[in-house]
Design an enzyme around this catalytic site. Structure first.
Site, PDB file in Angstrom:
ATOM      1  N   TYR A 159       0.838  -1.205   0.000  1.00 19.30           N
ATOM      2  CA  TYR A 159       0.000   0.000   0.000  1.00 19.30           C
ATOM      3  C   TYR A 159       0.870   1.252   0.000  1.00 19.30           C
ATOM      4  O   TYR A 159       0.594   2.205  -0.716  1.00 19.30           O
ATOM      5  CB  TYR A 159      -0.928   0.016   1.227  1.00 19.30           C
ATOM      6  CG  TYR A 159      -1.921   1.146   1.148  1.00 19.30           C
ATOM      7  CD1 TYR A 159      -3.155   0.963   0.529  1.00 19.30           C
ATOM      8  CD2 TYR A 159      -1.616   2.410   1.649  1.00 19.30           C
ATOM      9  CE1 TYR A 159      -4.055   2.006   0.421  1.00 19.30           C
ATOM     10  CE2 TYR A 159      -2.510   3.459   1.543  1.00 19.30           C
ATOM     11  CZ  TYR A 159      -3.731   3.261   0.929  1.00 19.30           C
ATOM     12  OH  TYR A 159      -4.622   4.290   0.811  1.00 19.30           O
ATOM     13  N   PHE A 173      -5.143  21.172 -24.870  1.00 19.03           N
ATOM     14  CA  PHE A 173      -5.900  19.949 -25.140  1.00 19.03           C
ATOM     15  C   PHE A 173      -7.239  20.099 -24.404  1.00 19.03           C
ATOM     16  O   PHE A 173      -7.311  20.797 -23.398  1.00 19.03           O
ATOM     17  CB  PHE A 173      -5.109  18.739 -24.612  1.00 19.03           C
ATOM     18  CG  PHE A 173      -5.830  17.440 -24.822  1.00 19.03           C
ATOM     19  CD1 PHE A 173      -5.992  16.921 -26.090  1.00 19.03           C
ATOM     20  CD2 PHE A 173      -6.374  16.751 -23.747  1.00 19.03           C
ATOM     21  CE1 PHE A 173      -6.680  15.723 -26.281  1.00 19.03           C
ATOM     22  CE2 PHE A 173      -7.053  15.558 -23.934  1.00 19.03           C
ATOM     23  CZ  PHE A 173      -7.206  15.050 -25.205  1.00 19.03           C
ATOM     24  N   ASP A 174      -8.309  19.454 -24.884  1.00 22.52           N
ATOM     25  CA  ASP A 174      -9.648  19.719 -24.324  1.00 22.52           C
ATOM     26  C   ASP A 174      -9.748  19.523 -22.806  1.00 22.52           C
ATOM     27  O   ASP A 174     -10.365  20.329 -22.123  1.00 22.52           O
ATOM     28  CB  ASP A 174     -10.804  18.950 -24.973  1.00 22.52           C
ATOM     29  CG  ASP A 174     -10.429  17.942 -26.016  1.00 22.52           C
ATOM     30  OD1 ASP A 174      -9.265  17.907 -26.434  1.00 22.52           O
ATOM     31  OD2 ASP A 174     -11.314  17.183 -26.419  1.00 22.52           O
ATOM     32  N   ASP A 201       2.694  20.202 -20.697  1.00 22.50           N
ATOM     33  CA  ASP A 201       1.703  19.142 -20.895  1.00 22.50           C
ATOM     34  C   ASP A 201       2.404  18.136 -21.809  1.00 22.50           C
ATOM     35  O   ASP A 201       2.509  18.332 -23.015  1.00 22.50           O
ATOM     36  CB  ASP A 201       0.436  19.728 -21.527  1.00 22.50           C
ATOM     37  CG  ASP A 201      -0.651  18.680 -21.708  1.00 22.50           C
ATOM     38  OD1 ASP A 201      -0.403  17.498 -21.421  1.00 22.50           O
ATOM     39  OD2 ASP A 201      -1.748  19.051 -22.163  1.00 22.50           O
ATOM     40  N   ALA A 246       2.383  14.773 -22.814  1.00 17.99           N
ATOM     41  CA  ALA A 246       1.950  13.459 -23.301  1.00 17.99           C
ATOM     42  C   ALA A 246       2.889  12.879 -24.367  1.00 17.99           C
ATOM     43  O   ALA A 246       3.204  11.699 -24.349  1.00 17.99           O
ATOM     44  CB  ALA A 246       0.530  13.549 -23.846  1.00 17.99           C
ATOM     45  N   LYS A 252       0.174   7.804 -23.976  1.00 19.53           N
ATOM     46  CA  LYS A 252       0.736   8.104 -25.292  1.00 19.53           C
ATOM     47  C   LYS A 252       2.192   7.608 -25.329  1.00 19.53           C
ATOM     48  O   LYS A 252       2.422   6.423 -25.412  1.00 19.53           O
ATOM     49  CB  LYS A 252       0.613   9.605 -25.592  1.00 19.53           C
ATOM     50  CG  LYS A 252      -0.799  10.045 -25.961  1.00 19.53           C
ATOM     51  CD  LYS A 252      -1.722  10.247 -24.813  1.00 19.53           C
ATOM     52  CE  LYS A 252      -3.046  10.850 -25.196  1.00 19.53           C
ATOM     53  NZ  LYS A 252      -3.509  11.859 -24.245  1.00 19.53           N
ATOM     54  N   HIS A 300     -20.223  15.138 -29.254  1.00 17.95           N
ATOM     55  CA  HIS A 300     -19.719  14.284 -30.340  1.00 17.95           C
ATOM     56  C   HIS A 300     -19.610  12.814 -29.934  1.00 17.95           C
ATOM     57  O   HIS A 300     -19.648  11.937 -30.778  1.00 17.95           O
ATOM     58  CB  HIS A 300     -18.395  14.817 -30.895  1.00 17.95           C
ATOM     59  CG  HIS A 300     -17.236  14.690 -29.973  1.00 17.95           C
ATOM     60  ND1 HIS A 300     -17.056  15.545 -28.896  1.00 17.95           N
ATOM     61  CD2 HIS A 300     -16.218  13.824 -29.930  1.00 17.95           C
ATOM     62  CE1 HIS A 300     -15.963  15.183 -28.254  1.00 17.95           C
ATOM     63  NE2 HIS A 300     -15.432  14.144 -28.856  1.00 17.95           N
TER      64      HIS A 300
HETATM   65  C1  LIG Z   1      -4.415  12.762 -23.805  1.00 13.86           C
HETATM   66  C2  LIG Z   1      -3.985  14.098 -23.403  1.00 13.86           C
HETATM   67  C3  LIG Z   1      -4.347  14.646 -22.157  1.00 13.86           C
HETATM   68  C4  LIG Z   1      -5.290  13.960 -21.192  1.00 13.86           C
HETATM   69  O1  LIG Z   1      -4.831  12.722 -20.785  1.00 13.86           O
HETATM   70  P1  LIG Z   1      -5.786  11.477 -20.422  1.00 13.86           P
HETATM   71  O2  LIG Z   1      -4.796  10.421 -20.053  1.00 13.86           O
HETATM   72  O3  LIG Z   1      -6.597  11.161 -21.625  1.00 13.86           O
HETATM   73  O4  LIG Z   1      -6.622  11.900 -19.261  1.00 13.86           O
HETATM   74  C5  LIG Z   1      -3.843  15.897 -21.843  1.00 13.86           C
HETATM   75  N1  LIG Z   1      -3.069  16.583 -22.692  1.00 13.86           N
HETATM   76  C6  LIG Z   1      -2.718  16.104 -23.894  1.00 13.86           C
HETATM   77  C7  LIG Z   1      -1.843  16.908 -24.801  1.00 13.86           C
HETATM   78  C8  LIG Z   1      -3.172  14.848 -24.292  1.00 13.86           C
HETATM   79  O5  LIG Z   1      -2.843  14.386 -25.513  1.00 13.86           O
END
Ligand SMILES: *Cc1c(COP(=O)(O)O)cnc(C)c1O
Length: 458
Positions: free
Chosen positions: A71, A123-124, A214, A216, A257, A449
């Site tokens: 844990y 990113f959204d 950010d 990814a 990613k 969407h």
């Molecule tokens: C996918 C992504 C996110 C969000 O990550 P999740 O693992 O889907 O929650 C944030 N920023 C970027 C640039 C991304 O491609």
């Protein structure tokens, strides 16, 4: 036109089903022409997203057996911390269950309601978490990023002169953070140059503003810097990554990613003890105890192994090479797309391919349906269908582009699969004039969407 050979061989296979056109007509009709509602079993080649859809290596699977499920204080966590120091040079690294969880923990700590947060493009989910924290998100991508036909090495860059103007306009004290998204997902997985990261950090430090990376697609971005920025031609992706992250103070990462796992995320701090303590407090309430952060010990092992594998030069050359091969095949067919291709997807310009379909009949979504009918390929709309309505007037908003995104999962599909995709696009292009637009027959109030129902316009 050259396909970069895979730097791996295949040890396990997952059968995929080939269907007939007649079957697909039924499946897509039953899904109300929304590809999210298709059963994945009825999809032959799935290019809906590159997120969490990659194949793990034998090294990742075997490192899972070493997962420590304690844990607290598990050794899998300490291995991740070491990787965080070695790869990124950050003191503190916090596992979380996916990228948006890192955003949910971080942004309320940085943003005072009413403040601005400026990004080369949000990113959204990042945009949503800035908004939920009471912040106002501003996109500040370089103008080249919005010109789909023109070649430019680093279309993901921050528009630094505009960034400085925005800081002068609103006052540095009203800018909570600068977010550098690498690669810049929303303009097509386009890279950001090291020079641009340096300049952005210089501006941020001059004004005492925090830089959040950010991250990814950190590895694909490093590879593009190596290929396109002469200063780094001889540097390794790991060396480039270390320098990129030296221009940030904090990073959030979806590990689904470039870290090559199916689920997971990270939140890391370079050297701010106070912020680290505040993060720890929030992580315990949202994600779980600090040393697992919503993941199993075995997931941490696969993630740490994946962080290193994602930086392997031969892998990156093959990965980006796949995208370039697909782009070359589309060029040969005269199919328009965001040029040059980015690291994780080809964004086909459906607006140019289907010019007779107006934006409010969703050319990007029409191409999604046609590619499914043609060859069982699943893609997604990045255009006015995704864009939604004006929240005040209810009028359909017009997106700057009508793209259909072909996102390529990592280490999953072969050259022959990509050939099926290119040939399917060519077949749709031949009958483009007869492709119909779509109208929405039912939609939810937000994020439509994913779940809307559509039908072809007669
Ligand atoms: C996918 C992504 C996110 C969000 O990550 P999740 O693992 O889907 O929650 C944030 N920023 C970027 C640039 C991304 O491609």
């Amino acid at each position: 036109m050259r396909y970069m050979p895979e730097p791996f061989k295949i040890k396990m296979v997952e059968p995929i089903r080939m269907t007939t056109r007649e079957e697909r007509e039924g499946f897509i009709r039953d899904a109300y022409y929304n590809a999210f509602a298709l059963s994945a079993d009825n999809v032959y080649i799935d290019l809906q997203t590159d997120s969490g859809t990659g194949a793990m290596s034998d090294a990742q699977w075997s490192s899972m057996m070493r997962g420590d499920e304690s844990y607290s204080g598990g050794r899998s966590y300490y291995r991740l911390l070491e990787a965080g120091k070695e790869i990124f040079g950050y003191d503190y690294i916090q596992p979380v269950h996916q990228g948006r969880a890192a955003e949910k923990v971080l942004f309320p700590l940085l943003v005072t309601p009413g403040q601005y947060v400026i990004s080369n493009m949000f990113f959204d989910t990042t945009r949503a978490h800035v908004g939920l924290a009471g912040g106002r998100a501003i996109d500040c991508v370089c103008p080249e990023g919005l010109d789909s036909g023109a070649y430019y090495d680093f279309k993901g860059n921050m528009d630094v002169p505009r960034l400085e103007a925005l800081i002068a306009e609103h006052g540095a004290e009203n800018v909570a953070a600068i977010v550098m998204t690498i690669t810049n997902n929303s303009v097509g997985g386009q890279p950001v140059s090291m020079a641009n990261m340096r300049e952005t950090a210089r501006v941020a430090r001059e004004h005492g503003i925090v830089v959040v990376i950010d991250a990814a697609r950190y590895a694909e971005n490093a590879y593009f810097i190596k290929e396109r920025e002469p200063e780094f031609a001889d540097a390794t992706p790991l060396e480039i990554t270390r320098e990129m992250f030296s221009y940030g103070d904090v990073f959030t990462m979806s590990a689904k990613k470039d870290a090559l796992v199916n689920m997971g995320g990270l939140l890391a701090v370079r050297e701010d003890a106070e912020l680290t303590e505040a993060i720890k407090t929030r992580v315990i309430s949202f994600e779980g105890y600090l040393t697992y952060g919503g993941l199993s010990g075995r997931d941490l092992e696969a993630l740490t192994t994946g962080l290193y594998e994602g930086l392997d030069h031969d892998y990156l050359r093959y990965r980006v090479g796949q995208m370039q091969y697909l782009a070359d095949r589309l060029t040969a067919y005269g199919i328009p797309f965001q040029n040059p291709v980015g690291g994780h997807a080809v964004f086909v310009d459906a607006g140019k391919m289907l010019p007779h379909i107006p934006y409010d009949q969703f050319p990007g979504q029409a191409l999604v349906v046609e590619l499914y009918l043609e060859a069982g390929i699943r893609t997604c709309d990045i255009g006015s269908y995704l864009m939604d309505r004006d929240p005040e007037t209810g009028a359909q908003l017009r997106a700057p582009f009508e793209f259909t995104r072909l996102a390529v999962p990592r280490r999953v599909y072969t050259q022959a699969h990509l050939d099926v995709v290119a040939d399917a696009l060519a077949a749709v292009q031949e009958r483009a004039a007869s492709v119909k637009g779509y109208q929405i027959t039912w939609e939810p109030k937000v994020l439509r969407h994913f779940t809307s129902h559509l039908k072809p316009v007669d």
